[in-house]
Design an enzyme around this catalytic site. Structure first.
Site, PDB file in Angstrom:
ATOM      1  CD  GLU A 127      -2.895  -1.255   0.358  1.00 10.76           C
ATOM      2  OE1 GLU A 127      -3.180  -0.011  -0.041  1.00 10.76           O
ATOM      3  OE2 GLU A 127      -3.375  -2.072  -0.134  1.00 10.76           O
ATOM      4  CE1 TYR A 158       1.558  -2.004  -5.979  1.00 11.11           C
ATOM      5  CE2 TYR A 158      -0.318  -3.371  -6.365  1.00 11.11           C
ATOM      6  CZ  TYR A 158       0.451  -2.521  -5.353  1.00 11.11           C
ATOM      7  OH  TYR A 158      -0.167  -2.280  -4.319  1.00 11.11           O
ATOM      8  CB  VAL A 182     -11.928  -0.021 -13.080  1.00 12.59           C
ATOM      9  CG1 VAL A 182     -12.616  -0.839 -11.939  1.00 12.59           C
ATOM     10  CG2 VAL A 182     -12.264  -0.512 -14.586  1.00 12.59           C
ATOM     11  CB  SER A 184     -13.424  -0.531  -5.910  1.00 12.87           C
ATOM     12  OG  SER A 184     -11.950  -0.635  -5.669  1.00 12.87           O
ATOM     13  CG  ASN A 185     -11.504   4.034  -1.523  1.00  7.62           C
ATOM     14  OD1 ASN A 185     -12.400   4.602  -1.088  1.00  7.62           O
ATOM     15  ND2 ASN A 185     -10.394   4.188  -1.107  1.00  7.62           N
ATOM     16  NE  ARG A 192      -8.890   6.872  -6.613  1.00  8.15           N
ATOM     17  CZ  ARG A 192      -8.906   5.578  -6.505  1.00  8.15           C
ATOM     18  NH1 ARG A 192      -8.078   4.685  -7.181  1.00  8.15           N
ATOM     19  NH2 ARG A 192      -9.688   5.064  -5.269  1.00  8.15           N
ATOM     20  CG  ASN A 235      -5.005   4.508  -3.479  1.00  4.89           C
ATOM     21  OD1 ASN A 235      -3.961   5.041  -3.302  1.00  4.89           O
ATOM     22  ND2 ASN A 235      -5.137   3.499  -2.862  1.00  4.89           N
ATOM     23  CE1 TYR A 241       0.414   1.738  -4.083  1.00  2.00           C
ATOM     24  CE2 TYR A 241      -0.884   3.677  -4.733  1.00  2.00           C
ATOM     25  CZ  TYR A 241      -0.660   2.533  -4.126  1.00  2.00           C
ATOM     26  OH  TYR A 241      -1.944   1.659  -3.909  1.00  2.00           O
ATOM     27  CE  LYS A 245      -6.289   2.052  -8.655  1.00  3.24           C
ATOM     28  NZ  LYS A 245      -5.590   0.907  -7.549  1.00  3.24           N
TER      29      LYS A 245
END
Ligand SMILES: *[C@@H]1O[C@H](CO)[C@@H](O)[C@H](O)[C@H]1NC(C)=O
Ligand SMILES: *[C@@H]1O[C@H](CO)[C@@H](O)[C@H](O)[C@H]1NC(C)=O
Length: 350
Positions: A127, A158, A182, A184-185, A192, A235, A241, A245
């Site tokens: 994270e 990643y 896409v 989700s949070n 963003r 995010n 990072y 995605k």
């Protein structure tokens, strides 16, 4: 299954603001010189020797079957386990940050038996700092870091690009739609979401996820492949990072990523400059929208975003097998260096 990808370049122990305390190898070896060798003192560098890696917490509390590192990655002699009774014989113990934050430092192994002198405690986190509570108070506990940061002791991004001797010819998926995202949070505070709100005033964006269109489980790649562009918006914005995605949702789907994350120069440490569009390339979301519409109508210009595919293929990291096997490999490759991560929070947040 795809062939195992060669490891990306690794810069071990770059360390940010950490201090690596180097102790003469002889002194380190002396601690393990007893016969029979004290428990917890196998020589990690011994070629062909077994490496025992203990997972102190299964990530997010979800037990899983341990990977066969030899079959999957051609990494031999790994014994991965989540069985704490093997603590004494583990050369490396992995601590997943999210679970550590949940259980607190009192959940860490405490003697007796004492911490074996040659054992490596590895702090593992994928994270970003914005979503890593409890970083303070972990100074001086761990020997290694393992994360998406390139200067981690065990660097597992990643995803990465690799150049096979004979890359498979790339076939651009049939494109019937323009821009997908896409998410989700959904958080109005996130950069963003703020950017998206401005962008969609000038350009239709198909939003999938909790707040948008339904996405079949595991269907991201197939769905996105029909789109010319994908909003690979992180995010939070931090050094290195760059998540699935980009690697899976955009690259593996054959869509051109429009990225919002660290700065362009940071992306360019991992991917070719002409493989993506950065929101910072444009003074405003309106001008980005105009550029995407231009590319929509200009096939040769659009196709230039795929030139790199002649040379490279995309590898998307597989959680968590790849991670555990990489630790095993790194332990075997490590010498007798003694090291402690002194300033974990300062380094990770830099
Ligand atoms: C597996 O690893 C061994 C030793 O590192 C190497 O000699 C061999 O070529 C590798 N095999 C494959 C299929 O990559
Ligand atoms: C690991 O860190 C601990 C705590 O600072 C230290 O006592 C130990 O010597 C280190 N071990 C290795 C192998 O680096």
């Amino acid at each position: 299954a795809p062939a195992p990808a060669p490891a990306p370049p690794r810069r071990r122990g770059g360390g940010g603001s950490r201090e690596a305390a180097a102790v003469p190898a002889a002194a380190a070896a002396a601690a393990c010189a007893g016969r029979p060798r004290p428990r917890g003192c196998p020589a990690p560098g011994a070629p062909g020797g077994e490496v025992n890696v203990l997972l102190w917490w299964e990530p997010f509390g979800r037990p899983r079957r341990m990977a066969d590192c030899r079959r999957r990655y051609n990494i031999t002699g790994c014994r991965l386990s989540a069985d704490r009774s093997r603590y004494g014989e583990a050369q490396a113990v992995l601590f997943h940050h999210r679970d550590l934050a949940l259980h607190g430092a009192q959940g860490l192994p405490r003697g007796p038996p004492p911490r074996p002198p040659r054992q490596l405690w590895v702090w593992m986190n994928f994270e970003s700092p914005s979503h890593s509570p409890g970083l303070r108070g972990l100074a001086g506990l761990f020997n290694w870091t393992m994360s998406y940061r390139r200067d981690s002791d065990v660097f597992v991004p990643y995803g990465h690009l690799y150049a096979p001797p004979a890359p498979r010819p790339f076939v651009l998926p049939r494109k019937t739609r323009l821009v997908a995202w896409v998410v989700s949070n959904w958080n109005e505070e996130h950069a963003r979401v703020r950017y998206y709100r401005q962008l969609q005033e000038h350009l239709a964006v198909d939003v999938y996820g909790a707040r948008g269109l339904a996405l079949a489980e595991g269907g991201v790649v197939e769905t996105v492949s029909a789109y010319k562009f994908y909003l690979a918006f992180e995010n939070s914005q931090h050094t290195d990072y760059i998540t699935e995605k980009l690697w899976r949702n955009a690259f593996a789907a054959g869509a051109v990523p429009v990225v919002l994350g660290p700065r362009r120069a940071n992306y360019e440490r991992f991917i070719p400059p002409d493989s993506f569009i950065h929101v910072d390339d444009f003074p405003s979301p309106r001008l980005l929208a105009a550029y995407l519409k231009f590319l929509d109508k200009n096939k040769p210009s659009y196709r230039r975003y795929f030139a790199w595919r002649k040379k490279y293929e995309v590898h998307v990291a597989s959680f968590w097998d790849e991670h555990f096997c990489k630790v095993c490999e790194a332990v075997r490759a490590a010498g007798n260096q003694i090291k402690t991560v002194r300033n974990l929070a300062g380094w990770f947040e830099s």
